[in-house]
Design a protein around this motif. Structure first.
Motif, short mmCIF file in Angstrom:
data_model
loop_
_atom_site.label_atom_id
_atom_site.label_comp_id
_atom_site.label_asym_id
_atom_site.label_seq_id
_atom_site.Cartn_x
_atom_site.Cartn_y
_atom_site.Cartn_z
N ALA A 41 -0.29 13.25 9.66
CA ALA A 41 -0.92 13.73 8.43
C ALA A 41 -2.29 14.32 8.70
O ALA A 41 -3.03 13.85 9.57
N ASP A 42 -2.64 15.36 7.92
CA ASP A 42 -4.02 15.85 7.91
C ASP A 42 -4.88 14.91 7.07
O ASP A 42 -6.04 14.66 7.41
N LEU A 43 -4.31 14.42 5.97
CA LEU A 43 -5.01 13.50 5.07
C LEU A 43 -4.03 12.44 4.63
O LEU A 43 -2.87 12.73 4.31
N LEU A 44 -4.50 11.20 4.59
CA LEU A 44 -3.64 10.07 4.27
C LEU A 44 -4.06 9.46 2.94
O LEU A 44 -5.25 9.22 2.70
N LEU A 45 -3.07 9.24 2.05
CA LEU A 45 -3.31 8.51 0.80
C LEU A 45 -2.69 7.12 0.97
O LEU A 45 -1.46 6.98 0.93
N PHE A 46 -3.52 6.12 1.20
CA PHE A 46 -3.03 4.76 1.40
C PHE A 46 -3.04 4.05 0.05
O PHE A 46 -4.09 3.79 -0.53
N VAL A 47 -1.84 3.71 -0.46
CA VAL A 47 -1.68 3.19 -1.82
C VAL A 47 -1.53 1.68 -1.79
O VAL A 47 -0.70 1.14 -1.04
N VAL A 48 -2.31 0.98 -2.61
CA VAL A 48 -2.19 -0.46 -2.80
C VAL A 48 -2.18 -0.73 -4.30
O VAL A 48 -2.57 0.11 -5.10
N ASP A 49 -1.73 -1.94 -4.67
CA ASP A 49 -1.76 -2.31 -6.09
C ASP A 49 -2.60 -3.56 -6.34
O ASP A 49 -2.55 -4.14 -7.42
N ASN A 50 -3.35 -3.96 -5.29
CA ASN A 50 -4.24 -5.13 -5.42
C ASN A 50 -5.18 -5.12 -4.23
O ASN A 50 -5.29 -4.11 -3.54
N ASP A 51 -5.82 -6.23 -3.98
CA ASP A 51 -6.69 -6.33 -2.82
C ASP A 51 -5.88 -6.15 -1.54
O ASP A 51 -4.68 -6.45 -1.50
N LEU A 52 -6.55 -5.68 -0.47
CA LEU A 52 -5.88 -5.46 0.80
C LEU A 52 -5.49 -6.78 1.45
O LEU A 52 -6.32 -7.67 1.62
N ARG A 53 -4.22 -6.87 1.85
CA ARG A 53 -3.79 -7.98 2.69
C ARG A 53 -4.05 -7.62 4.15
O ARG A 53 -4.23 -6.45 4.49
N LYS A 54 -4.05 -8.64 5.01
CA LYS A 54 -4.28 -8.38 6.42
C LYS A 54 -3.20 -7.48 6.99
O LYS A 54 -3.48 -6.60 7.83
N SER A 55 -1.96 -7.67 6.56
CA SER A 55 -0.85 -6.85 7.04
C SER A 55 -0.98 -5.40 6.62
O SER A 55 -0.38 -4.51 7.22
N GLU A 56 -1.75 -5.12 5.57
CA GLU A 56 -2.02 -3.75 5.15
C GLU A 56 -3.27 -3.21 5.83
O GLU A 56 -3.35 -2.02 6.18
N TYR A 57 -4.25 -4.08 6.01
CA TYR A 57 -5.51 -3.66 6.61
C TYR A 57 -5.32 -3.18 8.04
O TYR A 57 -5.92 -2.17 8.45
N GLU A 58 -4.49 -3.88 8.81
CA GLU A 58 -4.34 -3.56 10.23
C GLU A 58 -3.80 -2.15 10.46
O GLU A 58 -4.35 -1.41 11.27
N PRO A 59 -2.71 -1.73 9.79
CA PRO A 59 -2.27 -0.34 10.01
C PRO A 59 -3.27 0.69 9.49
O PRO A 59 -3.42 1.76 10.09
N LEU A 60 -3.96 0.38 8.40
CA LEU A 60 -4.97 1.30 7.87
C LEU A 60 -6.10 1.48 8.88
O LEU A 60 -6.55 2.60 9.15
#
Length: 544
Positions: A211-230
């Motif tokens: 991607a040239d630009l990434l839209l990282f979508v969440v529906d609450n606070d970041l979990r560790k499993s989401e934070y690591e790939p981001l």
């Protein structure tokens, strides 16, 4: 010229012509009156000035009329497509050329064609100049709803269970004031269960890296499993906007708290302005009268941020991504070539280790220290060098072999190898076979360490590294002394060295007995005085 534009011009010209005629008539009457009451010279001077003024007015009218005519008939310029920064474009093109040269060295046809295909895709993306925006996040975070809202029409299923989007789906999006076309891709969700979920996540991660630009979508606070790939995507250079979706489910105070926590967690690799809150698919609300009310999607904060980022950074984002993709492709080609060369070099080492073992097992060395030199074969060094594109002659191969052999001896690796393998062989062989096999097996082991060390030497462009030859040899010895490896190695040595030696043992013993009998026969045939010349006086004693 269109008739609607020509008619006003004709009307204006007609009016102006009438005004000129009226002006000339007025000037004539003025000149006649002045000439009647004033001297002729003054009347002529006034007439001259009026004529000059009239000429200037006519010239000005003609000039502006010509400009207007040219502007109406001038061909419109085509919109110039924005250009990617030239330095990064040239770097990407140069990297792709280098990749093609590397790919020619890959023996696997399928892998080679796959890399060539990807290099062509990168070139095509560079030529098209489209901006790649990828929507990324966990399953059911609202990625498809977000794409729907951005597009203004339904492009995917919403309100579905986790894992709706099974493949990356791409759609066109246009923003005012932006010349480039935007391709927005909805990816499968990450962190899904099962083998199929893992495969979809791998696809999503692959799309995110492109991607040239990434839209990282969440529906609450970041979990560790989401934070690591981001965080991992940010570390490889991905520009991201963190999107908090489903804000219609929170009261205003809770929404602000979540936004604050998100901004705190991504501080350092995502700016505060790149954390935005939206409601892509608001839930229906039951009114007091019992009717259901569904609010319109609220994605304007994201659209505004997208417009700002893409207008200001779009060219650089695309150039950075193209350069990154070409560099990653080049790195992948280098890894494939390195793995291919290592497999070829390992075969060379394995061949020479058993050749040396057989020779030394049949003809044991009288001095153990010589084993270090004997274990390193100059021909092996030359063949490993050829695999890595280094043409060495035998003289240079002997120099390198001797240098590494001395290092093996000086570090005590020879002694350590003998002790290690003696213990392992005693657990697998009878005592009388251990003594005959130990030097041959140890030679094979030391040849392996030497060969592995030379592989590292040639892998790094004939450089032993900061730690020198000593560090490389010690590291290889430590890697090859692990119990799991030693067990497998000893079993191979028994099959390739010890068993042939044991099978030939009766023949060798018979040969030794024949040699001993021949020696005894030669002694019996010699004259008696020769056998005991100290007891018999010499018949020629007086000759002295």
């Amino acid at each position: 010229m269109r008739l609607s534009r020509l008619l006003p011009l004709v009307a204006s010209f007609t009016v102006l012509l009438g005004l000129v005629i009226w002006l000339i008539n007025s000037l004539y009457r003025l000149y006649a009156n002045i000439a009647w009451y004033a001297p002729p010279l003054l009347a002529n001077l006034l007439l001259f000035l009026l004529i000059v003024l009239l000429a200037m007015l006519i010239a000005a009218f003609g000039y502006y009329a010509m400009q207007f005519w040219q502007s109406q008939n001038k061909p419109r310029r085509r919109k110039i497509q924005p250009k990617v920064p030239e330095a990064k474009t040239e770097a990407a093109a140069e990297t792709l050329r280098a990749v093609r040269k590397q790919v020619k060295q890959i023996q696997d046809e399928v892998t080679r064609q796959a890399l060539l295909s990807r290099s062509r895709e990168i070139e095509a993306n560079l030529a098209r100049g489209n901006l790649q925006v990828v929507v990324f996040g966990t399953g059911s975070a609202g990625k498809t709803s977000l794409v729907n809202a951005l597009m203004g029409r339904m492009v995917g299923q919403v309100n579905a269970p986790m894992g709706t989007t099974e493949v990356g789906e791409t759609y066109n999006l246009k923003l005012k004031g932006l010349e480039r076309e935007i391709l927005i891709t909805d990816t499968p969700g990450i962190l899904e269960a099962g083998v199929a979920g893992t495969e979809r996540e791998q696809l999503a991660r692959q799309l995110a890296t492109e991607a040239d630009l990434l839209l990282f979508v969440v529906d609450n606070d970041l979990r560790k499993s989401e934070y690591e790939p981001l965080r991992a995507l940010a570390e490889i250079g991905k520009r991201s906007i963190l999107v908090l979706n489903k804000t219609d489910l929170y009261i205003e105070q809770d929404k602000e708290k979540i936004l604050a926590r998100l901004r705190e967690r991504v501080r350092g690799f995502i700016s505060m302005s790149d954390v935005v809150a939206i409601a892509a698919n608001p839930k229906p609300v039951k009114l007091e009268n019992g009717n259901l009310f569904t609010a319109e999607p609220d994605v304007m904060p994201l659209i505004r941020r997208l417009a700002i980022v893409l207008r200001a950074e779009g060219d650089d984002l695309m150039a950075d991504n193209i350069l990154l993709q070409s560099q990653r492709l080049g790195e992948e080609a280098r890894k494939l070539i390195d793995a291919q060369r290592r497999r070829q070099a390992d075969k060379v080492v394995e061949r020479f280790q058993w050749i040396g073992a057989g020779v030394i097992a049949v003809t044991p060395l009288p001095v153990v220290d010589l084993l270090a030199t004997a274990a390193v074969n100059a021909q092996m060094v030359v063949e490993i060098g050829k695999i890595y594109g280094c043409d060495l002659n035998m003289e240079r191969g002997r120099e390198l072999a001797l240098s590494l052999g001395k290092t093996l001896a000086s570090l005590g690796i020879v002694k350590g190898a003998i002790e290690l393998l003696s213990t392992a062989l005693q657990l697998n062989l009878a005592t009388y076979l251990v003594g005959k096999a130990i030097q041959g097996v140890t030679a094979a082991y030391l040849t392996r360490i030497a060969g592995k060390s030379f592989i590292e030497y040639f892998r790094h462009d004939q450089d032993w590294g900061d730690g020198g030859i000593t560090e490389v040899v010690q590291r290889q010895f430590q890697l090859n002394r692990k119990d799991e490896f030693v067990k497998v190695f000893v079993q191979q040595a028994i099959a390739k060295v010890v068993q042939p030696l044991a099978n030939n043992a009766p023949e060798l013993e018979e040969n030794e007995e024949l040699e001993q009998e021949e020696q005894e026969e030669e002694i019996e045939l010699q004259p008696e005085y020769v056998q005991d010349d100290w007891l018999n006086p010499s018949p020629h004693r007086d000759d002295w």
